[in-house]
Structure formats: C-alpha cells, structure tokens
Design an enzyme around this catalytic site. Sequence first.
Site, PDB file in Angstrom:
ATOM      1  CG  HIS A 228      -0.428   0.405   2.473  1.00  0.00           C
ATOM      2  ND1 HIS A 228       0.176  -0.464   3.336  1.00  0.00           N
ATOM      3  CD2 HIS A 228      -0.331   1.626   3.066  1.00  0.00           C
ATOM      4  CE1 HIS A 228       0.610   0.182   4.398  1.00  0.00           C
ATOM      5  NE2 HIS A 228       0.312   1.452   4.260  1.00  0.00           N
ATOM      6  CD  GLU A 266       3.814   2.462  11.928  1.00  0.00           C
ATOM      7  OE1 GLU A 266       2.647   2.579  11.529  1.00  0.00           O
ATOM      8  OE2 GLU A 266       4.361   1.380  12.153  1.00  0.00           O
ATOM      9  CG  HIS A 290       5.381  -0.906   3.914  1.00  0.00           C
ATOM     10  ND1 HIS A 290       4.573  -1.350   2.892  1.00  0.00           N
ATOM     11  CD2 HIS A 290       4.715  -1.194   5.061  1.00  0.00           C
ATOM     12  CE1 HIS A 290       3.465  -1.874   3.411  1.00  0.00           C
ATOM     13  NE2 HIS A 290       3.526  -1.799   4.710  1.00  0.00           N
TER      14      HIS A 290
END
Length: 547
Positions: A228, A266, A290
């Site tokens: 994604h 994060e 990613h």
Amino acid sequence: MDRDGTQGRTPSQPRPGKPLTRGSDPAATAGAGERATAAKRPSGRPLAPATLTIFGAGGDLTSRLIVPALGHLVRVKELPDSFAVIGIDHNDGTTEQWRRTLTETVQGSRRDEGIDEDVWSWLVQRMHYMRGDFTEPDTFSRLGKLLSDQQPGQSGGGNVLFYLAVGDRFFGPIIDQLGRAGLACQSENAWRRVIIEKPFGHDFASAKALNARILKVLSEDQIYRIDHFLGKETVQNILVLRFANGIFEPLWNRDHIDHVQITAAETVGVEGRGRFYEQTGALRDMVPNHLFQLLAMIAMEPPISFNADAVRAKKTELLQAIHPIGAGDAVRGQYGAGSVLGKKVQDYRRELNVAANSATETYVALKLGVDNWRWAGVPFYLRTGKALSARTTEIAVQFRQAPYSLFRDTPVEKLPANVLTLRIQPDEGLSVSFSAKRPGAEIEIDGVEMDFAYRDYFAPIASVGYETLIYDCLIGDATLFQRADTVEAAWCAVQGLLDAWARAPAGDFPNYPAGGAGPEAADRLIARDGRAWRPLGGSHRHRNGNA
Ligand code: BG6
C-alpha cells in the site's frame, strides 16, 4: 520550489500542460493492450464493465479502506456504470445487512469525505453479499453463478477482479479453488485479475512457495501483489522527481551522494494486532516491503519506459543488488513503558495477545549497501519502529560536502550538509537544505531550506490511498504492484538477518521507552560511520531559526 508561489501561480491552481501518465510506453503498440496506453485519471474513457469480488467482506480492510476507496472513485466518476461488488465471508448475513453495516462504518468514519448520499447510494445498490467458506468448492460454484448474473451478456461473468482481503493462510487455498472452479480463466473479452494483500510470505522460502503455487493457476499478469505504500502520491512522486527533472539525475550517484536515510517512524503501538505482530515483528512487517519499495524507487536505474515491466525490472534489479545484511549491521528494539505525544503507553509485552517475555522486535535499524556501479560505497541507513516520538516517513539524501572550504573559520566538516528530503508523510513535500550567508558585515554561514509542500500547490483529494491501486487493477496497469521476482529478491536480502536473529534472541528487551527515538544501539550503528540519524519529525521545522 518556493512556497510563496514562483511564476505568480497561486496554490491549488492547476499545473499547466498535459498530465503525465504512468503505463505510457512510446514503443507500445495496440497489441500491447490497455496497460501500455492507459491514461491516468481523469481518464475520460469509460472503463469496461467489471465485478469486484472481495474475499473478507466482513473484515476491517474492506470497511476501512477498500469500500471508502471505491466511494472516492465513484465520486470522480472513475467506475463503469455496470460495476458490481460481491462480498464473501464466512459469517451468515444478507446483502441488506452487509450494506447496512458498511453504511454505518463508512459514514461514521472520517474517511467518508467526498462520499455523499448520491455517491453512496450509487455504490451500495451495486453491492451483494454471499456467505461462503473460502476453502469449500461449493462457495466457488455459487460464486460462478452470481458472477454470471451480474454480467448477463457475458458467459461466465465477464471481467472480474478478485480481492483477497483475508489472512495470508487463505491466499493459496482461494486461488486453488478459483482455478478448480474455472473462475481464473480469461477469455478474449473477459479478464480475471487477483489482488493479493500483504504479507506475501513470511520469509524467502514461503514467498517462493506461494509464488509457485499461485502461478500454477494464474499467469503473472493476472496477479497484483499490493504494497500500500505505492498507493501514496508522494511515493509515486519519487519517480517523477527523479525522471521528469533534469537537475537531480546527474548528481544521483556515489560521486555526489554521501549517504541516504530512510525512516518510517510510527507513534502507534500494535493497535490490537498483537497476535499478528508477535509472529511478524518490525523487520518482516515493514522492511522487505514498504522500506524496500522506497529504497527501490530512490535508487533504481532509469527504466526505458514507464511500462509496468520496464519499471518493475529495474526495481527488482536494485533489490537483487542489496548486499546481504549481517546482524552486525542491524539493531533491533522493543518498546517499554513511556509516553507518546503526552499519552501513557504500557510495555509492548503487556499488549493484548503479546507474550510476557516476547522476543518480537518493534523497532529495526539497518545499514545496507547496494552492490552496483552507481551506489558502491554509499551506505543506506533504514529504520522503522512503533511507539516512537513522532510519526514521520521520509527519505533524506545527503550530498557530499564541498571539497574545500574558502571560509577560514568554518572547516568543510562544519558546513551544513546539503540534504534533499522527501517527506512521504505527513506534511507531504520536499525540501533542499543548503548553506547561506547570514546577513551582516561578517561572513557567517547558516543552514537554510527551500521547501515544497503539496498542500501549497495542489488541492487535497479525498483518498485512503487505495484508489489508485484499485483503479490500476481495473485498467490492467501493474506498475505499482510487486512482481514475483521483486518479492523474492526482497525476502532474499533480509533472509540472513532473519536467520541470525532467530538463532540469537535479543537479551535486552525492552530497550527503548515508548515516545523515544529508538534504542541507543541504533545511534551507535550510524555513529560508528561518523554520521547521525536525522531528528524524528524532520529538519524543516527549523526554518527561520525556530526549533
Ligand atoms: C502496514 C503494517 O503494512 O503498514 C503496519 O502492517 C504499519 O504495522 C502500516 O503500521 C504503516 O502504514 P502507513 O500507511 O500507516 O504508514
């Protein structure tokens, strides 16, 4: 680059010229199919009728991302009139109930921006629910019938995009069943494509085995392995930055670049996903997918066109050139109690479904090398972690220092470094830092930045990041999806480290507090090369001397 608007252009004014298109290949002929010539949105060209079949209709991914993304595509008129969605899941339920649940979730979430009544009713009336076990042949024969009902003119149901929004243990069984039921067979006027979510395997051997299994049923061009991160505008922009501008590429090599830092920090912890995360850990969860996608985009050789295979071949080549990563070039961490953005956070080991003596890492930092002529000797430092002090994903390309300083009181190593920073998220944009003379009689040198922020130039588009990916599958453009060899190359590069860490579990967990910048050993990893990590949160905050 100037945020005050060079050339008198006001923020959000459309950019001049024709939009560039991905998938455009000057050498493509009509025979190369729609992929090679597909125009990006707004396409101005109606899409072929299609049915999206979602396995995992009751899951979080469907309600949080896939369905809102469809809503946004409806809003910009990018779905064909004869479009349908079939949702399949284990649980009993009716179409009415499924529609009602999704209506509540989508309307109750902040992600529904742009999905008004008209858009939602257009979409929801095209959605149908079917109860079914993902491993039972009966599910697939009933699905075949339902598909034929959706596109009656087409024998066997026309174009179908199967979305596997399910746990990875179901990927193989569902594809086997699609094959057995004849649902994966394409004909001249009916394509069949499959989107496979992450994680694609949990190591090199399992990824290879999964590829071999699904390639018995599907051809590579029917498979869309999602990462994604590639749905993010800023990630797609990396290729535009590098290959639609003349000024960067001549500097893009070992002669001019000192090192590259890629960070995905994060603030969230494991968000109730303890069971999944315990088996996964930060390395598997973020690095071969990613972070390596960011690495590939920033370091790949120029492709000969933006055709899907040309781009993917170059990305794969780059991943294959990663020097095997040893345990000596990596640091792992696990967060203990602390506070993130003013909120108390408990130990990772106290999270739901996490073992009290868990050895799973929630942080990883790596130094890696790319064995090719462009990058030999240039270190790439990668780090990612949960429960850190700031949420930031960025790539910082640091250029070599000036060879000689003309300024008596400022030796070369004291001159501020030239850094090109690509802010992937949040505060999407790009900055270049360089030296400038501080105004005054004395020659005093200071570091300054030129900054480009997306929000200053482009109107925001309601997006959950899956719109482009779903749209691309519908037009058959696989540029943003992982090919079998890409996934395998990525797992191969981290396999040695996975093995080393499995052999010797960390003895010092937890080794960083929630709300910190990661373990001290990560600072030592980069400090031994005489370098330092960039502060989390980015240096652009320091503009005008404001820390
Ligand atoms: C997912 C990981 O693939 O990516 C998560 O499983 C992680 O653990 C997420 O939080 C990060 O994605 P984003 O788009 O929020 O940066």
